[in-house]
Design an enzyme around this catalytic site. Structure first.
Site, PDB file in Angstrom:
ATOM      1  N   HIS A 198       0.658  -1.143   0.018  1.00  0.00           N
ATOM      2  CA  HIS A 198      -0.049   0.188   0.591  1.00  0.00           C
ATOM      3  C   HIS A 198       0.579   1.130   0.080  1.00  0.00           C
ATOM      4  CE1 HIS A 198      -3.709  -2.785   1.516  1.00  0.00           C
ATOM      5  NE2 HIS A 198      -4.400  -2.005   0.062  1.00  0.00           N
ATOM      6  N   CYS A 497      -5.977  -5.423 -14.404  1.00  0.00           N
ATOM      7  CA  CYS A 497      -6.038  -3.979 -13.715  1.00  0.00           C
ATOM      8  C   CYS A 497      -4.618  -4.401 -12.776  1.00  0.00           C
ATOM      9  CB  CYS A 497      -7.049  -3.850 -12.537  1.00  0.00           C
ATOM     10  SG  CYS A 497      -7.736  -5.542 -11.588  1.00  0.00           S
TER      11      CYS A 497
HETATM   12  C1  PEP Z   1      -4.190  -6.676  -8.188  1.00  0.00           C
HETATM   13  O1  PEP Z   1      -3.650  -8.082  -7.473  1.00  0.00           O
HETATM   14  O2  PEP Z   1      -3.288  -7.115  -9.191  1.00  0.00           O
HETATM   15  C2  PEP Z   1      -4.550  -5.564  -7.667  1.00  0.00           C
HETATM   16  C3  PEP Z   1      -4.888  -5.473  -9.668  1.00  0.00           C
HETATM   17  O3  PEP Z   1      -4.732  -5.884  -6.539  1.00  0.00           O
HETATM   18  P1  PEP Z   1      -4.233  -5.286  -5.965  1.00  0.00           P
HETATM   19  O4  PEP Z   1      -2.857  -4.888  -6.446  1.00  0.00           O
HETATM   20  O5  PEP Z   1      -4.700  -3.781  -5.138  1.00  0.00           O
HETATM   21  O6  PEP Z   1      -3.739  -5.668  -5.169  1.00  0.00           O
END
Ligand code: PEP
Ligand code: MG
Length: 585
Positions: A198, A497
């Site tokens: 994060h 994503c």
């Molecule tokens: C992922 O895991 O690729 C994703 C987009 O979610 P995060 O990076 O928030 O875990």
């Protein structure tokens, strides 16, 4: 450990750029700034007024300033300003803080001394707490204490904050990183900090260059001396004259404006948004928001938010891209981040995270769903569930969503009654269950960041295994192929994503498999758009086929070198995008 001498710090200090860009400014040694130290450096107010009254005046001036910040805070950071400063306001009203200061003043201490002592004691005791959520509040108290002290001594607040400076600090919490950006820090250097996923994601959202280094030489740079930070090259120059003349100090990557180009392949380029500032950065180049990480407000606030507060935040996000599709993801958070100690888990990545947390905390889940539905009225709204490992989780989450819609309708509260419902594919079990998940949802999104982590059993935040974290691993590519082959007619509703969506060496593979939606970090969208425009559909298909035929990492590495040179030849524009490729997470 011996503290580094001043004379040792003329050489450049190496590290990793978490958020790229360059900055020049006076160094600010953040950790050295205890409230006691600050109180000593301030001129005591000599006007002989009643000490308690003087404190009350400073307190109400602080409240007024905070209210003004909340009301008129920079629009780009409106969401985080609201989150952080409403918490500060609540702390000021907490008797544990102001009440204790009053008591000391009544016992004869000066308001400055009482404020500084209580601030330091309370912040130190909070910071020592092993629960990160509580420890983080120590930093809020430090920040507040500085503000009250400035008002007590009627010194300008700006002098105590980070405006225009390159801030060096040892430990950092998400809310602190945000505060530094809001205060206008020119750059940030994190020394020996454990960078969580994060923190890394947030650093990139801020538009402020951030360098992470293990060298504690940075801590010995004298406060106020001019330094140059080049986070793009991963270097801090401890004196301005040590920096090479070509270190241009510009704003961070991706700010240049050019006409938006449309993709011949009809690919949607969407934005991953963590805070409102991302949506502002992205909106020129984005066809919508492909992923809003709704856990960020909880992480910044260090706790849950009311339905109205959440609705206001989501409305900011939705309002940033009027008329475009917006996908809000329900909170992808572990219990360790939000609950007290009994939620501590020895392995939170495999614990009560994402949809598991939401289903186990129904009240919080319902509050979030209601807020999303209310904010998403008259919007092409998607609600997406993270960390899904079984079809049953999606069914249960959908049932909850339907109940929320029915309840809002019964209560006559305006809301979006038919959001699109989606799930993330980021666990091996979800990838294998693609057909069943596609049948239960309106859309799916491949989260490569976690998919790679869970497929390869490589912690995405652990630098010691960073070499093993490979998005191009043949197993990952075959898994993505498996997914695309099983979504069937819903391929148009499948997106990627994870960070890989912006990787020039992955994009041809995704497009070659028929994926039509890529959601990336806002600062990558311009290059993604230019790049996709230059690609040819048939060539992408051939490339995907070649990549799928590769069986070993070694062969893949060789192929990627070849692919990169093909891309350079393909188009000059592509060359730019390729060289801008960054790390994995
Ligand atoms: C992922 O895991 O690729 C994703 C987009 O979610 P995060 O990076 O928030 O875990
Ligand atoms: Mg994920």
């Amino acid at each position: 450990m011996r503290a580094p001498e001043r004379s040792e710090i003329h050489d450049m200090i190496h590290g990793t750029g978490l958020s790229l860009g360059t900055a020049r400014g006076a160094a600010m040694q953040f950790d050295a700034r205890s409230a006691i130290g600050l109180a000593d450096s301030l001129e005591p107010n000599t006007v002989p007024v009643d000490a308690v009254a003087r404190f009350e005046r400073a307190l109400s001036a602080t409240i007024t300033q905070i209210d003004e910040i909340i009301e008129h805070g920079a629009s780009r950071f409106a969401d985080v300003v609201k989150l952080i400063f409403t918490a500060h306001r609540m702390m000021l009203e907490d008797p544990a803080y102001a009440g204790e200061i009053r008591k000391r003043i009544s016992n004869g201490e000066s308001p400055e001394k009482a404020t500084a002592t209580v601030t330091d004691e309370l912040s130190e005791s909070l910071s020592a707490n092993h629960n990160e959520r509580i420890a983080e509040k120590g930093e809020d108290i430090r920040d507040l204490g500085r503000r009250v002290l400035s008002n007590l001594t009627e010194t300008a607040n700006e002098g105590t904050f980070a405006h225009g400076r390159v801030v060096v600090l040892k430990s950092v919490f998400p809310s602190e990183l945000l505060r530094l950006a809001i205060d206008g820090a020119a750059g940030i250097v994190l020394v020996g900090t454990m960078v969580t996923a994060h923190i890394g994601i947030l650093a990139r959202s801020l538009g402020v260059p951030v360098l992470s280094t293990t060298s504690d030489l940075a801590l010995a740079i004298p406060d106020g001396s001019e330094v140059v930070l080049d986070a793009t090259r991963g270097v801090l120059y401890p004196t301005a004259d040590a920096a090479p003349p070509d270190t241009t100090v510009a704003s961070s990557e991706g700010d240049a404006v050019e006409d938006r180009v449309e993709s011949a392949l009809a690919v949607s380029i969407l934005a991953n948004v963590n805070i409102l500032a991302d949506a502002y950065t992205a909106r020129r180049y984005a066809d919508g928001i492909g992923l809003y990480r709704s856990e960020f407000p909880f992480i910044i606030r260090k706790g849950f938010l009311s339905e109205d507060e959440q609705k206001d935040l989501y409305s900011y996000i939705i309002g940033s891209m009027p008329g475009k599709p917006i996908t809000l993801r329900t909170a992808d958070i572990g219990g360790d981040k939000l609950l007290d100690d009994d939620a501590a888990e020895s392995n939170p990545f495999l614990g009560v995270r994402g949809i598991r947390f939401s289903l186990a905390n129904r009240e919080a889940f319902r509050t979030q769903l209601r807020a999303m539905l209310r904010a998403g009225i008259d919007t092409d709204l998607g609600i997406m569930f993270p960390m899904v490992s079984t079809v049953e989780e999606v069914q249960e989450a959908k049932d909850e969503l339907v109940r929320c819609i029915e309840q809002l309708a019964r209560d006559g509260i305006p809301h979006n009654g038919s959001p699109r419902v989606g799930a993330m594919i980021e666990l091996p079990s979800a990838a294998i269950a693609t057909s069943e998940l596609a049948a239960e949802t309106d859309f799916l999104s491949i989260g490569t960041n976690d998919l790679v982590m869970y497929m390869l059993a490589v912690d995405r935040t652990n630098a010691r295994v960073a070499d093993l974290y490979r998005t191009h691993h043949p197993t990952i590519l075959r898994t993505i192929h498996w997914i695309t082959a099983r979504v069937g007619g819903a391929i148009g509703e499948l997106s990627v994503c994870g960070e890989a969506a912006a990787d020039p060496l992955m994009i041809p593979f995704f497009l070659g498999l028929g994926i039509k939606k890529l959601s990336g970090a806002p600062r990558r969208l311009r290059d993604m758009r230019r790049y996709v425009t230059a690609l040819d559909e048939r060539w992408c298909r051939d490339t995907a086929r070649s990549m799928l035929a590769i069986r070993t990492i070694h062969e893949m590495d060789e192929y990627l070198v070849e692919l990169e040179s093909q891309l350079h030849e393909l188009n000059d524009r592509v060359t730019d995008a390729t060289s801008a490729a960054g790390g994995s997470t």
